[in-house]
Design an enzyme around this catalytic site. Structure first.
Site, PDB file in Angstrom:
ATOM      1  N   ARG A 166      29.163 -20.741 -29.248  1.00 12.48           N
ATOM      2  CA  ARG A 166      28.101 -19.507 -29.417  1.00 12.48           C
ATOM      3  C   ARG A 166      27.412 -19.795 -28.244  1.00 12.48           C
ATOM      4  NH1 ARG A 166      28.268 -22.550 -34.465  1.00 12.48           N
ATOM      5  NH2 ARG A 166      29.148 -21.151 -36.159  1.00 12.48           N
TER       6      ARG A 166
ATOM      7  N   LYS B 240      24.785 -24.474 -35.911  1.00  9.65           N
ATOM      8  CA  LYS B 240      23.886 -24.142 -36.550  1.00  9.65           C
ATOM      9  C   LYS B 240      23.416 -25.143 -37.898  1.00  9.65           C
ATOM     10  CE  LYS B 240      25.186 -19.044 -36.686  1.00  9.65           C
ATOM     11  NZ  LYS B 240      25.724 -17.907 -37.439  1.00  9.65           N
TER      12      LYS B 240
ATOM     13  N   HIS C 185      29.556 -13.469 -26.723  1.00  7.54           N
ATOM     14  CA  HIS C 185      30.229 -13.832 -28.132  1.00  7.54           C
ATOM     15  C   HIS C 185      31.531 -13.283 -28.195  1.00  7.54           C
ATOM     16  CE1 HIS C 185      29.217 -15.529 -32.175  1.00  7.54           C
ATOM     17  NE2 HIS C 185      30.322 -14.804 -32.705  1.00  7.54           N
TER      18      HIS C 185
ATOM     19  N   ARG D 156      33.837 -16.106 -27.380  1.00  5.49           N
ATOM     20  CA  ARG D 156      34.052 -16.895 -28.571  1.00  5.49           C
ATOM     21  C   ARG D 156      35.273 -16.276 -29.449  1.00  5.49           C
ATOM     22  NH1 ARG D 156      31.909 -20.580 -32.218  1.00  5.49           N
ATOM     23  NH2 ARG D 156      31.754 -19.784 -34.392  1.00  5.49           N
TER      24      ARG D 156
ATOM     25  N   HIS E  71      32.284 -23.836 -38.018  1.00  6.89           N
ATOM     26  CA  HIS E  71      31.923 -22.875 -39.323  1.00  6.89           C
ATOM     27  C   HIS E  71      31.547 -23.687 -40.326  1.00  6.89           C
ATOM     28  CE1 HIS E  71      34.616 -19.255 -37.523  1.00  6.89           C
ATOM     29  NE2 HIS E  71      33.218 -19.060 -37.168  1.00  6.89           N
TER      30      HIS E  71
ATOM     31  N   TYR F 245      39.914 -14.361 -38.196  1.00  8.62           N
ATOM     32  CA  TYR F 245      40.823 -14.440 -37.086  1.00  8.62           C
ATOM     33  C   TYR F 245      42.343 -14.344 -37.560  1.00  8.62           C
ATOM     34  CZ  TYR F 245      36.706 -15.551 -34.855  1.00  8.62           C
ATOM     35  OH  TYR F 245      35.367 -15.400 -34.263  1.00  8.62           O
TER      36      TYR F 245
END
Length: 324
Positions: free
Chosen positions: A154, A178, A250, A253, A277, A286
């Site tokens: 990211r 994150k 992004h 990514r 994730h 995806y």
């Protein structure tokens, strides 16, 4: 009973401290949530609503969609922020918070727009080839784009990288994702050499010796996310047009993940770990086959071999026989 609007605004600083210090949430995510909640507070103030109840929530969502023109995704983020905050207020036992039916507030329906659209491999190559790697700033930007595409990072994760994040002996990169979650990714192929080149060039940047940030600005500070996005936007304008209307950092990514899935040799659980994730459902987007994958599936089907032997005359003859 309903929640007083003044209580809604009064507890925002406490919510921010909880999210950052205890909840360990990403600062950018907390900032976005506070922006959403501030927007609702302004909405309530403009309409002189001193109490928050079910109708007030519905009126806020209606305003987001009809008057403010928020798309479903933008409106749903604000709804999520409100629901999270209301849960926090219930735990604090703020008077009236329990009576606000935020838990029953449904998200705005987002119609499926088909497979995730991203850049093709040749487009990524054209984009990266458009960066001048002979200058210090150009090599910096090329290294940033390479990390976005080669490791699926990211833009905020690239922004937070320090020189100590790189282990050139163990050939790994430690990424702060994150929620404070760290992941260690391998450096393969030419990535170690590229990082060595950049680290050598980085010494030319102003205040480089006294700063831990991997990517520095012209003024010797940590390169801001907004600067990365602005530089990328200029690159896109020079190297475009592309097959999709909007290309951002992004997008690289997304391209990393989509190309890994299209290659057919990437396990979904492994891809989840690489991309950082929290849940597997975030990686599911995806799994939708790309347009090229659909094209190959149709082209390789046995139907092509069967129909290839039928001429237009033969097909016409078959149609006439069916009429008889």
């Amino acid at each position: 009973m309903s929640l007083a609007t003044v209580e809604f605004s009064r507890c925002l600083p406490r919510f921010e401290r909880w999210q950052l210090d205890v909840g360990n949430h990403c600062p950018s995510g907390v900032k976005a949530a506070l922006t959403d909640l501030g927007l609702m507070a302004s909405f309530l103030a403009e309409r002189d609503l001193d109490q928050i109840d079910g109708p007030a929530l519905l009126e806020f969502v209606t305003w987001l969609r009809r008057d403010r023109g928020n798309c479903p995704a933008a409106a749903n983020r604000k709804i999520s922020s409100v629901k999270t905050y209301m849960r926090f207020l219930r735990f604090l036992q703020i008077e009236g918070a329990e009576s606000v039916p935020a838990r029953e507030l449904k998200c705005v329906h987002s119609p499926w727009r088909g497979p995730l659209q991203t850049l093709g491999p040749e487009e990524v190559r054209r984009l990266l080839d458009g960066i001048d790697r002979t200058s210090a700033h150009g090599l910096r930007d090329f290294t940033i784009c390479s990390l976005l595409y080669r490791l699926g990072l990211r833009v905020g994760e690239v922004h937070r990288l320090d020189t100590g994040s790189i282990d050139l002996e163990g050939l790994t990169l430690t990424v702060a994702g994150k929620g404070g979650r760290q992941r260690v990714l391998p450096l393969v192929d030419d990535m170690p050499d590229l990082l060595r080149q950049y680290l050598a060039v980085r010494e030319r940047f102003y205040r480089s010796r006294g700063h831990s940030a991997l990517f520095l600005s012209q003024k010797g500070a940590r390169l801001a996310v907004r600067t990365i996005e602005e530089n990328f936007s200029l690159l896109v304008s020079r190297t475009g047009p592309f097959s999709i209307p909007k290309v951002t950092p992004h997008t690289l990514r997304h391209a990393f993940a989509s190309h890994a899935v299209d290659g057919g040799n990437c396990d979904l659980v492994v891809l989840k770990a690489v991309m950082g994730h929290a849940i597997l459902a975030s990686t599911d987007i995806y799994l939708h086959p790309s347009h090229e994958t659909l094209r190959r599936a149709v082209n390789d089907h046995l139907a092509n071999e069967i129909l290839a032997g039928l001429t237009g005359v033969e097909i016409l003859s078959l149609q006439q026989n069916r009429r008889l």
